[in-house]
Structures are given as structure tokens and as C-alpha cells.
Design an enzyme around this catalytic site. Structure first.
Site, mmCIF file in Angstrom:
data_model
loop_
_atom_site.group_PDB
_atom_site.id
_atom_site.type_symbol
_atom_site.label_atom_id
_atom_site.label_comp_id
_atom_site.label_asym_id
_atom_site.label_seq_id
_atom_site.Cartn_x
_atom_site.Cartn_y
_atom_site.Cartn_z
ATOM 1 N N SER A 1 15.710 -1.797 -7.562
ATOM 2 C CA SER A 1 14.570 -1.400 -6.725
ATOM 3 C C SER A 1 13.345 -1.060 -7.566
ATOM 4 O O SER A 1 12.216 -1.366 -7.190
ATOM 5 C CB SER A 1 14.945 -0.192 -5.864
ATOM 6 N N ASN A 2 13.557 -0.425 -8.723
ATOM 7 C CA ASN A 2 12.427 -0.018 -9.545
ATOM 8 C C ASN A 2 11.737 -1.173 -10.259
ATOM 9 O O ASN A 2 10.706 -0.991 -10.895
ATOM 10 C CB ASN A 2 12.874 1.029 -10.568
ATOM 11 N N LYS B 1 27.124 1.523 -6.651
ATOM 12 C CA LYS B 1 26.140 2.506 -7.062
ATOM 13 C C LYS B 1 25.719 3.248 -5.812
ATOM 14 O O LYS B 1 25.289 2.630 -4.833
ATOM 15 C CB LYS B 1 24.930 1.794 -7.678
ATOM 16 N N SER C 1 23.116 5.908 -4.375
ATOM 17 C CA SER C 1 21.867 6.585 -4.711
ATOM 18 C C SER C 1 21.569 7.766 -3.809
ATOM 19 O O SER C 1 20.448 8.267 -3.796
ATOM 20 C CB SER C 1 20.707 5.573 -4.641
ATOM 21 N N GLY D 1 23.413 6.740 -8.641
ATOM 22 C CA GLY D 1 22.163 6.005 -8.708
ATOM 23 C C GLY D 1 20.962 6.908 -8.839
ATOM 24 O O GLY D 1 19.839 6.476 -8.624
#
Lengths: 298, 298, 298, 298
Positions: free
Chosen positions: B48-49, B167, B169, B192
Site C-alpha cells: 500500500s505504501n 499480514k 494490519s 502489518g
């Protein structure tokens, strides 16, 4: 200015797939020819009901091309070319334009929703409008995006000559009026759901992009005809009859439900793509009862 | 069985862009070389980042390729190749595999969230696992997707030999324990978010994919080293010092904030892509104070 | 200053009702005597798990009085006297004080949630603190109220000498650290859920008000004892064993589930009040399995 | 059967307080006499806009009593006597009945929202209906409760002879139609918001309990008169003019805003109770502009 405007019921067209998931363009063209026989107000290709999230760019372009080619003369084709990225949206929108789409309906970007504030959304649409070869519209659909635009966004973007309107799928009449009031001249607010088609007509809305127009195009058109010819009771009665069917093919059963009703109404619905699931037999039975009650096939 | 497993802090790498929005691969490679100097546990490309939502497929492939090429020997490269469509995900995952990625971390599909029930999600992951050339992991990130998977999903997918972990988050320790309990053997639950890095370590988590590892890789690594060498007080103190910085580069300031802190820490953050916005001067000043308090640059 | 502070596991006590809905004070006293035998850190009367929302003021006062009277010497009694109205909260809190409660735990007001911004919440707590005869604490429980207080609220209220702490029921460790950092001296952050009891201990939390302490008081106490005597592995193992039971008596089965487990553990759970529903036989069977797996009755 | 039914605009009456927070019954009676001069369809005492959450039981009873005493002959008085507890609701409802209230409008219980499933809500209402001395109605108001009832709930409760209707405050026309379809005979669906007053009239709704009827009673009544006399354009124009004012006195400025507009319109709004906040000067200025645009005082 002489902006493009819309009038009538516009189906956000389903995309038929074959059992193995392949795009079935022939079925799409078959459907289009059937829709051409009804007095629809145009077509939306690549809207949420098209499973656009599951289409490759090549498939999207094929669908636009086929739609433009087989659309009845004079009917506008709107393409749903919104992407998360501003630049990618411009790129895809201009490809759609080159293929003959007359306008683009663009989702608000939403993945990084915490950062999609008013100014980010306004900048996104203004930038696209500057560089788009066709007029654009904003598509506000909170149930998929988690984003609900404000009246301020509507005021700002409606000032741009290349942003000609918006589709609001909220089903919230009060919000629709706020958007109408917030918009500057020559900005058209379309409703995005049949659940308010009659009330929206009575409040000056003249066009609707609604899932129900896929499987019940005649009924969607007839509600407006009744309304415009002053037959308000008939308009209301037909609208009320359609509301439960509309709920079934949207919130309750989703696209698989919509395709099933399309099949039953003589269209070629085809399969949904994974990860969407086909209806179970039990769901089909429930939907049959709703179709019957709506008198769709009579 | 001898499944791939992960250990250590893994940055979900930012993607540097130039002022005009173009991908800056050189800056990416520069960052990678700097990260290679720290004892990180591997790399996630296209998380996502990375602003993956704004990347074209060609850009994604370039990033995977450059990452594989410049990664320090022995460090696994995970690719975020999740798409909405099951088939498209398989296709892109296998391209990543061909380029040398060792595993794929796949978002739960979410656009049609009303229909993404347990069985749809399970079928999606099982189908991909069957056809993927590399092991896959599920990426559960409710703040972006609106989807939170259940323990039942974890139990089911963990039975597949080609699904090696997930993962989570959420930052919810209780949920993480439920996922650990629900998983069958040889299924790894990664956290995450750095907001629970120390508590997660103390509960048997051995790897974390966390935004903070972009700009504070040494600190993320050091927390684990302290923990593993029994220096619990030092581990906790460093973790506590990092939590406010982590909040700043995620919830508060998002990717633009993360890139700014990366720049200040000697990496090449570059620009964000539209529709994301750069930080204002006032935001940078607030972030400077948080960096100072976290003693990041000392 | 020498503020009251808390240490240990504190049950937010259930309220036993008879089959016809009447308050069963004898059963409450019976439970209290049993809890007195365990090294609990005090008692919360009128918390969410007491079905306080269903109690009349007279019943609330009877419960406070009976609790104060039968509590083991030296254990603090906290009363949950939060009401929507600031003035009503002061009035009820001072009645509780007169009956011997040592502190009050007050819900953030929430009915008009759109208007419960930071300044409204701060003013509410500061006004009550000024006029309360006993120290107060803020109770942050988003799942019931829809309100999640900010760090700024914590900083502001922690400056008041008569506001001694807060209970955070979020289960979010990162948020708990932010609250700890935001608070001025002599302000205690208690966790409100057993789902993070071990990690919270490891981060300096010394007291927890948690539903699980009703039915598994020894286990809740033992986790802390293990932790404090450096037996970290034992602490973790017991905590992990308790997490699924905790989920069962909170999120999954609610108060009816908590009362059922209390009954099975030798307490007098009694009935829930309408509109809450008793467990079905099928639910009891599922819960029996969870009790067994948690080894609660061994 | 000859059930009670409602017709017209019904204000959910504000409760005026003095500067020190005391109930100002004289101001309430003053307002009532002014409302009596307009052709309103009745009164709701103790609705959400009354700050009922902040009223003691004694204050509630005083308000019911004063309302019954000063209401114009022939106008029904509805009391908002919903409590979280089923038994407490019966008790308070019957006190209201003894004081002369003709019907009760009861909130869905919501504190333990995870457990307020269909069967809990149905049992709550059926039990109350059995024991209530006056007919009852369900009050569905998701923005305050987090609960949205299903069509199934409506079908079930509408079978009870002592449950005569519901108020839906969702502003969702599609949902309102579903509730109308789901209800058995002699069950009245009232809208709970002026944001859909005209469309609701056009769909067969004959009564509305709406905040706006406090400060703009004539306009609310006039919309219905226009509609019923076939002056649809006038009805729509007035409705559209009122929508922004309605948004201002509900979502934007809340009860403090509603009271301010009441004052400006010649009523005695008085103060709000803590923790609600009075409007700032800046907010009043914004509201003045909205009043002006709505031509309320002309």
C-alpha cells in the site's frame, strides 16, 4: 455554452462472461441490440455493474469500441474510465474518447481514503477536466468507495466547462437537492439508483444511470414517460412495483442477481467473474418470487 | 514441508516519483542500497505504501525487477500483486515470480464488499494458490479495504501448502492471537504495523511488514534485536519512542509524510502521485517536531 | 499529591437478575464474597457488563451500597455513574460517593454523537471533576458509544487533580501508548479488555477492568503475578489460553455468555434483562467447548 | 379496527432550559400556544430533539403533563418514552398514558448493539405492546442508535394490534417504500425528517415528525397543503427552499442550531443542556445567512 446533457434511463451495462471467465463480446452486442429497441437515454459502459474492477485495459477498450459501434444512432455512450491515479485516468479517458465515447463518468479515487479530502478530490477532477478530450462527470458511490463528496466539491468542479455533471448513487433525496443547489449552471445531477427514480423525476432530475435499466429497461423508461405526461399515479405505481426488484438486483443479490434477472428477461447475462459468486439455487428461487411480484415478465 | 518463512523488519517500500509524476527507478535503487546496509528481513515491493494503486502494470514490473536485482543476497522479495480479479491476480503474480519475487502478498478483493463473504474470499485465495508459481500470503488491511477476515478464513486457507501466511494490519493484538490460533501449522502471521511491534514480538511474531521500516529501518531492527537478546526494557523504550513517529507516517500524514521523513533520514522520498497531496509547510513543521522527539536523526 | 491509584484485575461486575427480571442482590453478595477470596484489585459496580443501561436509579444505589458493604477491606469500589447529562452525572456520582464508592468511572456522553467533539467532552469531564466528591475516570468504549477520545482530550483532562485516570476498552495497544504519552503525571491508563492484558502489563499498565475477571478471576490475577515475578512464558501462555474465552464472553456471546460462564465457574450469573436474550442450547454447547479448551474449570 | 392514525406535520418539540440548566416549563407552554395557532398534526414530547437523554424522569412527566394540558383540542400528543430496558419502557409509557398521552414513540434499544438482532427487537416491541395502555410506534433513527431495523421487523410488529406505526428518520426513500410494503394493514409509516417531506407525501406518507416543524411550522404545514390541493410546483418550491434550513438545524448545527432558529422565529428556544454546546457567534452568523436564504422570517 452548449454542453452535452442527458435525458432518460441509462443502463450501467453488465458485462457477460463465458463459463471460463472470458469476455463474451457477442453477448454484449446482443444485449445492446435489444436495449436499442427501447427508448433508453444512452449507455454507460464500464460502470460498477460491468465488473470493471475485474476487466483488463484491453477488455475495457474492446467493450467501449463494441458499444460505440452498435449503439443506436444519437444515443450517447458514457465510459467509466476512472482510475485511482489522476494521470492514468486522463490516459484511459482519452483512449475512450478516441474510440468514440462522448463522455466519461469517473469514480472518486478512494484507496487512500484518509487523504481523499475536498481539495484532493477537486484537484483530481479539475486536472482531468483540463486534459480530457471529452466532458467528464463525477461518480459518487459511497457504498463502494467509502467517500461521499460534499456540496463544496460540487460547487467547485461545476465551474469547469469540461465537467458537465455527476451521478449520485446515495439514494438520499436531501443530498441530491443539496447537490443541485450547490452546482453552478449547466451541471447536471443524475441519480444513480432506481430506488429514487420517481422522486428524483419530480425534483427535476431528467436522467438516471441505474442497474435496473439493464433488466427492466421498458419499465424504467415508462416511469419517466408517465411522469412527463402527467400520469403521476401510474408513474408512482410502476415505480413502487420496481423498488423491491431494484433492491434485489443491487444490495441483496448484487451483480450475479442482476445477471440472472437479465437472463430471465431475455438478455444474455452470462457468468460473473471470480471472486464474485454465482447465485445458489435457493437464491434463484427467492429472486424468482421477486420477479413474479414485480410482474416483470408479463 | 519446508515452507518459506520470514524473520525481521520488512519495509513496504515507498516508490519515489519525480516532480512530473514519473517513476524514479534510480531513487528506488538508491534507497534499496541504503536499506541493504541494515539487517532488514526482506522487502515488500508494491505494498500500500508504494502507491501501487497509482502504478501501471509496466511500472509494477519494473519495480519488481529492479528490486530483485538490487536486493542483498539472501533477502526475500515479496511482491504485492493482488488485484480485484482472481485471474488477473494469478497472471500478475506469475509475472512477478518470473522476475524473481519469492512470494506474493495479496490484498483481499474489496470493491464489491457486500459480496466478499467468507466463501468468496476463501475461493479467491485457494484458486490463486493452486496456480501461483510462488507461495502467497493474505493481506488483511481493513482501513483501506473495509474487509476484515475471520478466523475461519485463516483456518481454511492455511491448509493450502502454497499459502504460507498473512499480514494483519489491524493493530489489534487480540485478533492477531485469534489468527495465530486459527492457523494450521506452517502458516506465519506477520504484523502489518509498527504500532504493535514489541507486543507482537513478545507473542511469537517474528516478522513485520511496516511503513516505519522505510524511514527508521535501524530502529525497527534494533527493537527485535533487543527483544531477542533479552534486553526487554531497551526494546520497550525504543518501541515506545517509535510509536508516535509511526502514527505520524501512517494515520496522520500518510504516504506524503512517510516520504518526507524518509528524505530527512537520508533516503530519496521523492514526490507523491496525484491525487495524493504533498505536505504543507505547516505539516512539515509539525512532523519535524515529531521526528525530533523520536530522536530519529541522532 | 497522593492520588488514588489502582493495581490488579478488577471485574466490571455482572448484575444477577431473577427469572422475572428482579434484581437479585443476594446473588450479587454471594458473588462478591467469592471474588473477595481472590486477590483482585477492586471492583467496578455499574459498568457496561452490569446491564447498567437497564437499571433504575434505586437499583443502582442498592448495588453500590451492597458492594461497599461486602467488599473486602482495602479494596477500592469504583462506581459507573456516567449519564448523558453533565449535571445528572454529578448528582449520581455524589450519591455514590455518599454510599462509600471511592471513585467513579464515567462514560463519554454519546447520544448526540455528532456534537460530542473534543471541547464538549473536555468540558463535561472538567465540570464533573470540579463538583464530584470523589475522583473520576473517563471510560472510553467505542463499541458501545461510537466515540473514541483523542490524545488531546487525555492531556487536557489529566491536568485536573480530581481526574485520576481512564479506562480504554479499544484493545488497541498503539492507542494505549498514545494515551499514556498524552497524560500528565499521576493519571493512570487502565485497559478495559483482557484481550491485551499481557501486552498491557509489559507496557506499564498495572490495572485492568475486564469482563473476564468476573468468571476467571484467578486466571486474570495469575497472569499479572507471573508477569511481575518475571515468569514471562507462564504469563504469556495463560494469557493466550484466556484470549478465546474472553472473546466468547464479550464480542461473541455478550453478557448472557458471560453470565453462563460465571454460573459454570461457581458464581451466580442469573438471568439477563430484556431486551437481551438468554443463550440458546446450541450457543451453550459452543461455549462449553470454549470453556473446556481454556481449561477454566480444571 | 379503528386505530389511531396521524396526519400532518408534527414537531418533535424542543425543551427550553434556563441559563442554569433548569427546565423552563413556561417557555415550553409559550411555544405550545404558538404552535397551537398553526395547523400542526399533533406533538411529540420527549423525542431526540427534546434533549430527552438529559431529562430526569420527573422532568419528563412534567413535560408530558404540561403538553397534554396546553395542547389544542383534538391534537394527539405522542410521548417518547423508550428506554433501554423493556420493563422500564412499559412502566414509563404507562405513566405517560395516565397523564393523557395518546401514543408512545419508542426508540429501538441500542446500547448493547451487537446483541440487538431482529428477534431481540421484535420481542422488545411485542412485549411492550402487550402491556402498554396506549398504542406504540417504533422509532428508527440510525444516526443516534447505530441500529437500522429490517423489513422483517416491520412485518412482525405490524401484526400487533397495539403497534400502530413507525417513524423512520433515515431520509432514504427506497427504505421507506420497503417499510410500507412490509407492513401489514393499519400500520402507518411516518417520515422522521423534513429532507424528504415532499417526496414522502407523493408516496402516500401523510404525517411527518420533523425537527424543522419546531421553527418553521407554517412552512411544513404549507408544503402538505399545497401537495394535497394539487399545487405540486408550489409544494416542491417551498420544500426545496426548506431543505437547506433543515440540514442546518439537524446535521450541521444540531439542537443548539434548532433552538437558535426557533428564537429568531419568535419561539422561546432557551439554552441547551451540558454537555451540548451553545452556538458560537461565527456559527450564528452562518445560520443567519441560511435563515435569510430560506426566507423564513418573511
Amino acid at each position: 455554452m452548449n454542453k452535452l446533457s442527458f435525458k432518460g434511463a441509462i443502463p450501467p451495462m453488465i458485462t457477460p462472461f463465458q463459463a471460463d471467465g472470458r469476455l463474451d463480446l457477442d453477448a454484449h452486442i446482443y444485449n445492446l441490440k435489444k436495449w436499442n429497441e427501447v427508448e433508453l437515454g444512452g449507455y454507460l459502459v464500464l460502470g460498477s455493474n460491468s465488473e470493471a474492477a475485474y476487466l483488463s485495459e484491453q477488455e475495457k477498450l474492446s467493450l467501449i469500441e463494441a458499444t460505440v459501434l452498435h449503439t443506436k444512432e444519437g444515443r450517447p455512450v458514457i465510459a467509466g474510465t476512472g482510475m485511482e491515479s489522476t494521470l492514468e485516468t486522463i490516459r484511459l479517458t482519452n483512449k475512450a474518447a478516441a474510440l468514440g465515447a462522448q463522455a466519461a463518468l469517473l469514480l472518486t479515487p478512494f484507496y487512500y481514503k484518509g487523504k481523499m479530502n475536498e481539495s484532493a478530490i477537486i484537484r483530481h477532477f479539475m486536472t482531468i477536466a483540463d486534459d480530457s478530450d471529452i466532458p467528464i462527470m463525477l461518480y459518487n458511490v459511497t457504498k463502494f468507495t467509502g467517500i461521499n463528496v460534499s456540496s463544496r466539491v460540487v460547487t467547485e468542479i461545476s465551474a469547469h466547462p469540461n465537467i458537465i455533471g455527476m451521478k449520485d448513487s446515495s439514494g438520499n433525496i436531501g443530498q441530491l437537492i443539496h447537490f443541485q443547489e450547490a452546482a453552478l449552471d449547466n451541471f447536471q445531477v443524475l441519480t444513480g439508483t432506481a430506488s429514487i427514480w420517481y422522486p428524483a423525476l419530480s425534483l427535476g432530475v431528467t436522467a438516471a444511470v441505474m442497474a435496473l435499466a439493464n433488466c427492466a429497461p421498458k419499465e424504467c423508461v415508462q416511469i419517466q414517460k408517465y411522469y412527463e405526461s402527467g400520469k403521476l399515479e401510474e408513474a408512482k405505481a410502476l415505480y413502487r412495483r420496481m423498488v423491491p426488484l431494484n433492491t434485489a438486483v443491487t444490495a441483496t443479490f448484487g451483480i450475479a442477481g442482476l445477471k440472472y434477472v437479465c437472463e430471465r428477461a431475455g438478455f444474455r447475462g452470462g457468468y460473473v467473474r471470480n471472486p464474485l459468486s454465482e447465485l445458489t439455487i435457493e437464491e434463484k428461487t427467492r429472486l424468482d418470487a421477486i420477479i413474479e411480484k414485480a410482474e416483470l415478465l408479463k
